[in-house]
Design a protein around this motif. Sequence first.
Motif, PDB file in Angstrom:
ATOM      1  N   GLY A 114       0.786  -1.223   0.000  1.00 18.91           N
ATOM      2  CA  GLY A 114       0.000   0.000   0.000  1.00 18.91           C
ATOM      3  C   GLY A 114       0.820   1.276   0.000  1.00 18.91           C
ATOM      4  N   TYR A 115       2.148   1.189   0.072  1.00 25.44           N
ATOM      5  CA  TYR A 115       2.985   2.399   0.040  1.00 25.44           C
ATOM      6  C   TYR A 115       2.961   3.004  -1.364  1.00 25.44           C
ATOM      7  CZ  TYR A 115       5.512   2.874   4.468  1.00 25.44           C
ATOM      8  OH  TYR A 115       5.859   3.141   5.756  1.00 25.44           O
ATOM      9  N   ASN A 116       2.812   4.318  -1.400  1.00 29.32           N
ATOM     10  CA  ASN A 116       2.890   4.990  -2.694  1.00 29.32           C
ATOM     11  C   ASN A 116       4.329   5.403  -2.964  1.00 29.32           C
ATOM     12  OD1 ASN A 116       3.419   7.485  -1.420  1.00 29.32           O
ATOM     13  ND2 ASN A 116       1.226   7.904  -1.232  1.00 29.32           N
TER      14      ASN A 116
ATOM     15  N   GLY B 178       4.959   8.350 -11.957  1.00 23.96           N
ATOM     16  CA  GLY B 178       4.153   7.811 -13.041  1.00 23.96           C
ATOM     17  C   GLY B 178       4.259   6.302 -13.160  1.00 23.96           C
ATOM     18  N   GLN B 179       5.122   5.675 -12.377  1.00 22.60           N
ATOM     19  CA  GLN B 179       5.245   4.217 -12.407  1.00 22.60           C
ATOM     20  C   GLN B 179       4.684   3.605 -11.128  1.00 22.60           C
ATOM     21  OE1 GLN B 179       9.141   2.853 -13.437  1.00 22.60           O
ATOM     22  NE2 GLN B 179       9.363   4.303 -15.119  1.00 22.60           N
ATOM     23  N   GLU B 180       3.695   4.279 -10.585  1.00 24.77           N
ATOM     24  CA  GLU B 180       3.030   3.806  -9.366  1.00 24.77           C
ATOM     25  C   GLU B 180       2.503   2.387  -9.601  1.00 24.77           C
ATOM     26  OE1 GLU B 180       2.393   4.725  -5.555  1.00 24.77           O
ATOM     27  OE2 GLU B 180       2.572   6.438  -6.868  1.00 24.77           O
ATOM     28  N   GLY B 181       2.708   1.508  -8.664  1.00 22.85           N
ATOM     29  CA  GLY B 181       2.219   0.138  -8.767  1.00 22.85           C
ATOM     30  C   GLY B 181       3.224  -0.835  -9.348  1.00 22.85           C
TER      31      GLY B 181
ATOM     32  N   PRO C  69       5.444  -4.851  -2.692  1.00 26.78           N
ATOM     33  CA  PRO C  69       5.789  -4.865  -1.274  1.00 26.78           C
ATOM     34  C   PRO C  69       6.712  -6.057  -0.988  1.00 26.78           C
ATOM     35  CG  PRO C  69       3.483  -5.470  -1.596  1.00 26.78           C
ATOM     36  CD  PRO C  69       4.039  -5.098  -2.931  1.00 26.78           C
ATOM     37  N   ASP C  70       7.830  -5.768  -0.386  1.00 26.66           N
ATOM     38  CA  ASP C  70       8.814  -6.817  -0.109  1.00 26.66           C
ATOM     39  C   ASP C  70       9.920  -6.209   0.748  1.00 26.66           C
ATOM     40  OD1 ASP C  70      10.120  -9.225  -0.099  1.00 26.66           O
ATOM     41  OD2 ASP C  70      10.360  -9.349  -2.276  1.00 26.66           O
ATOM     42  N   THR C  71      10.848  -7.041   1.164  1.00 24.61           N
ATOM     43  CA  THR C  71      12.050  -6.563   1.832  1.00 24.61           C
ATOM     44  C   THR C  71      13.173  -6.595   0.807  1.00 24.61           C
ATOM     45  OG1 THR C  71      11.348  -7.426   3.974  1.00 24.61           O
ATOM     46  CG2 THR C  71      13.695  -6.938   3.717  1.00 24.61           C
TER      47      THR C  71
END
Length: 165
Positions: free
Chosen positions: A121-123, A148-151, A155-157
């Motif tokens: 969920g981090y932008n 512009g490359q959101e998504g 999510p990971d380490t």
Amino acid sequence: MQLTWLRFNKYQLIVIGLAVSCLLIGSAFLYFPLDRYDVNPRAVNIPSGTGVYGIAKILYDSQLIRSKTLFVVYALALGQESHLKAGRYILSRAMSTPDIVWKIAGGYAEPDDVAVLIPEGYNIWEIDARLAYMGLIKEGEFASRYYGQEGHFYPDTYRFKKGSS
């Protein structure tokens, strides 16, 4: 019943006394730290491929052990000479020789990387803030480059080498 086998002449008693004295002095050198009040951390780098004698020299030169010979003898006696691992270790003068051998044989070296957790969920701006907080980038650098490359960032380490850009 007489215990004639327990009788010693004065030369035998002198040899036994010297052996016990050497054992006690060696134990004191081995188990008592150089300065039990000096808990200031000292970073020691042990290069890959360094043997037990080389490690003893590094530790002695860093003023962490009293005797190179006792370090080597202790490591050999425990069979740990082949288990001593390379790496960057944080040690102190308040550590005894057995503590130091245990830490190096266990491979408790400082990690060479920085782990950054990017939660779900981090932008892009929150990721940028996290990377800047970890000292990997300057604030705003990541967001401006990947705007512009959101998504596209999962999510990971993530692990980065210290000092990498």
